[in-house]
Design a protein around this motif. Structure first.
Motif, short mmCIF file in Angstrom:
data_model
loop_
_atom_site.label_atom_id
_atom_site.label_comp_id
_atom_site.label_asym_id
_atom_site.label_seq_id
_atom_site.Cartn_x
_atom_site.Cartn_y
_atom_site.Cartn_z
N GLY A 198 74.95 54.39 9.84
CA GLY A 198 74.38 53.06 9.81
C GLY A 198 75.34 51.97 9.43
N PHE B 273 72.14 50.56 7.16
CA PHE B 273 71.27 50.20 8.26
C PHE B 273 71.69 48.88 8.85
CE2 PHE B 273 69.38 47.94 4.79
CZ PHE B 273 68.79 46.83 5.34
N ALA C 107 67.48 51.60 18.50
CA ALA C 107 67.27 50.82 17.27
C ALA C 107 65.81 50.46 17.05
CB ALA C 107 68.10 49.54 17.32
N SER D 283 67.03 47.98 12.80
CA SER D 283 67.54 49.06 11.95
C SER D 283 68.05 50.13 12.90
CB SER D 283 66.44 49.62 11.05
OG SER D 283 65.97 48.66 10.16
N ALA D 284 69.34 50.44 12.82
CA ALA D 284 69.93 51.30 13.85
C ALA D 284 70.97 52.25 13.28
CB ALA D 284 70.57 50.44 14.94
N HIS D 285 71.30 53.24 14.07
CA HIS D 285 72.39 54.15 13.73
C HIS D 285 73.70 53.42 13.95
CE1 HIS D 285 75.00 57.62 13.71
NE2 HIS D 285 73.97 58.42 13.43
N ILE E 206 65.92 54.65 11.46
CA ILE E 206 66.99 54.21 12.35
C ILE E 206 66.86 54.77 13.76
CG2 ILE E 206 68.64 53.85 10.48
CD1 ILE E 206 69.96 56.53 11.32
N ASN F 17 67.47 57.10 6.92
CA ASN F 17 68.70 56.83 6.18
C ASN F 17 68.31 56.56 4.73
OD1 ASN F 17 71.23 56.94 7.35
ND2 ASN F 17 71.06 54.94 8.30
#
Length: 456
Positions: A42, A73, A99, A132-134, A251, A264
C-alpha cells in the motif's frame, strides 16, 4: 530542451518524471532496483495531491529506497491520474488497479468506544473518489505511464547512484550496477532530481551524512484476508492511544464485491532502540506484538479483533521510526531533492506520498515557468524550493505530533481515570469537538496545490 535525470523510480520519481516531461523536459529515470517486480501492499496519498494537473510493476528495492514493501493505503482523488492520461477504470477495476472507493476514516478508543469519523471522497461530496489500493498496483500503473510516454529506454534499472559533480551549467552523475557494483559511464545532464527515498544518496552527496534520531516507536505491518467486510467495505479504521495505535483498511475492490476483506493493518508501538542501521524490512513475529494487540480487543473489524487479524497474517514486517529535521533549502543549483529524499515524514496523516506528488507538481510548474521566463534550471530550482521547502518542513514538524491520529491520544488523556461507562459517554459527547479541533485542524494545515500560487 534540458536533459533531466531523475534518480529514483518510486512514486515521487515517477510523478516528477511525468510532471517534468509534460512541462517540456527531456527526462530519464535511473533506478537502483535490478528488476521490476510486484511487491508491497500500500501507499498513502491524500486528496490534496490531486491538484497536480501538469505533470504493472513495482521495484525490488534495497535499503536506500523508502519502504516499497510496506503496507499502507492509497487515498487520493482521481483528477490528477486522469490528467496524467490514466483512466479511473484502470485503478478501480478488479482486473487492474483493484482499488476501493474510500468512504470514511473512523477512530476508536483502545476499548472500542467510537470517538469520531471523517467522510472522504464521494461520501464527503467531492467530485472525484478517493481510493484505498494496493501500493504495487497503483505504482505499476504510474510506472507504466512513464514507460509509455518516456520510452522503455529512458527508465534505466540496476543503476545505483554513487556521486555527483555539480558545475555552473551542468551536472555529472556517477552510477554503479546494483548487482555487481561495477561502475557505469558518467551521465552528463542539465538538471538532476534526487528522488531516491529516505536514505537518499543524492541528499548525502549534497549535505553529507546526517544521523537520524530514533523516535522510540516501531510500526508492525501485515496483510490478511477475511471472509466478511467491515462497515461498508470502504472504511479505514484506527484505534488505540499515544503509546499504541492500530489501523486497518480494505485494498481490494474485487474482494469487496464478493463480500470479503483484503485487509492492510499496522500497529505503531513504543520500542527501545533496535540497534544497528536504520531499516524497515525486518520480519517480525506475532509474539512481539501479541500483548499490545490484546489491549485493543474491544474493537472488531469485519468481526475480528486486531489480534485475530494479525493471526491470519503470513508475514509481519517491523519498521523502526527515525526522524530527521527539515532542510533549510531544496536549492542546490542544478540539483534538487524531492519526496522522502527532501523531507522524510513520520507515517501519520497519509502525507508521505502525498507530499512527494505535490513536490512533483511544484517542480513541473517551476520548470515550465522558468523556461517561459528564461531563468533556466537554476530559476526552476529556486522557485521550486521557495514553493515547497518551508511548507513541507511544517508537515515534518506536524507529523511528529501524530497527525490526525493524535485524536486517539487526546481522547485517552482526557478520559484518563474514568470508569468504563463514563468514558463511553464522554466519547459520545466530545467526539464532534475532537473531530474539529484535532482531525480537521490537522487536515486544514496541510499544504495545498501550488499551481494557482505559482501562476499568480
Amino acid at each position: 530542451m534540458a536533459k533531466t535525470v531523475v534518480v529514483g523510480g518510486g512514486i515521487g520519481g515517477c510523478a516528477a518524471a511525468l510532471a517534468l516531461h509534460r512541462a517540456g523536459a527531456d527526462v530519464i529515470i535511473y533506478e537502483a532496483a535490478p528488476e521490476l517486480k510486484e511487491l508491497g501492499a500500500g501507499i498513502n496519498v491524500q486528496a490534496v495531491a490531486v491538484k497536480m494537473d501538469r505533470c504493472g510493476w513495482n521495484f525490488t528495492v534495497d535499503d536506500n529506497v523508502i519502504n516499497d514493501c510496506l503496507p499502507t493505503f492509497l487515498n487520493l482523488e482521481i483528477r490528477v491520474l486522469t490528467d496524467l492520461g490514466i483512466p479511473l477504470e484502470k485503478f478501480h477495476a478488479p482486473s487492474e488497479g483493484d482499488a476501493i472507493f474510500t468512504s470514511a476514516v473512523e477512530y476508536f478508543t483502545a476499548e472500542g468506544f467510537f470517538i469520531s469519523s471523517e467522510k472522504v471522497g464521494l461520501a464527503a461530496g467531492a467530485s472525484q473518489p478517493q481510493l484505498s489500493a494496493h501500493r504495487a498496483k497503483f505504482h505499476s500503473t504510474l510506472l507504466a505511464e512513464c514507460l509509455r510516454v518516456l520510452g522503455q529506454e529512458k527508465v534505466i534499472l540496476n543503476s545505483r547512484f554513487t556521486q555527483l559533480e555539480s558545475f555552473e551549467d551542468h551536472v555529472i552523475l556517477h552510477f554503479e550496477k546494483t548487482t555487481t557494483k561495477d561502475p557505469m559511464p558518467p551521465v552528463r545532464c542539465d538538471f538532476a532530481v534526487g528522488a531516491d527515498g529516505l536514505k537518499s544518496r543524492v541528499c548525502r552527496a549534497l549535505l553529507g551524512d546526517g544521523a537520524p534520531r530514533y523516535t522510540g516507536r516501531m510500526i508492525y505491518r501485515g496483510l490478511c484476508e477475511v471472509e466478511a467486510i467491515h462497515a461498508d467495505g470502504c472504511t479505514v479504521s484506527l484505534c488505540g492511544h499515544e503509546n499504541g495505535n492500530f489501523i486497518c483498511y480494505p485494498i481490494s475492490e474485487g474482494m469487496r464485491e464478493k463480500g470479503q476483506f483484503l485487509c492492510n493493518w499496522g500497529l505503531c508501538v513504543l520500542r527501545t532502540h533496535p540497534g544497528g542501521e536504520e531499516k524497515w524490512t525486518s520480519e517480525a513475529t506475532l509474539e512481539e506484538i501479541r500483548e499490545e494487540l490484546e489491549e485493543f480487543g474491544g474493537n472488531r473489524f469485519a468481526g475480528l479483533t486486531p489480534l485475530q487479524l494479525a493471526e491470519r497474517t503470513e508475514k509481519i514486517i517491523g519498521w523502526s521510526l527515525f526522524d530527521r529535521d527539515p532542510l533549510e533549502s531544496f536549492d542546490f543549483g542544478s540539483v534538487t531533492l524531492l519526496g522522502d529524499a527532501a523531507h522524510p515524514l513520520l507515517p501519520y496523516g497519509s502525507q508521505g506520498a502525498t507530499q512527494a506528488i505535490m513536490d512533483a507538481e511544484a517542480l513541473g510548474v517551476s520548470y515550465q515557468n522558468a523556461m517561459a521566463k528564461g531563468t533556466g534550471i537554476r530559476g526552476c530550482v529556486k522557485e521550486y524550493s521557495d514553493l515547497r521547502c518551508e511548507v513541507t518542513g511544517k508537515v515534518v514538524i506536524a507529523n511528529r505530533d501524530m497527525g490526525s491520529t493524535a485524536v486517539l491520544r487526546v481522547a485517552a488523556v482526557e478520559t484518563q481515570g474514568m470508569a468504563v461507562d463514563e468514558k463511553r459517554t464522554w466519547c459520545a459527547e466530545h467526539g464532534k469537538r475532537l473531530h474539529d479541533e484535532v482531525i480537521q485542524k490537522y487536515r486544514a494545515s496541510m499544504p495545498k496545490s501550488v499551481r494557482a500560487v505559482a501562476e499568480r
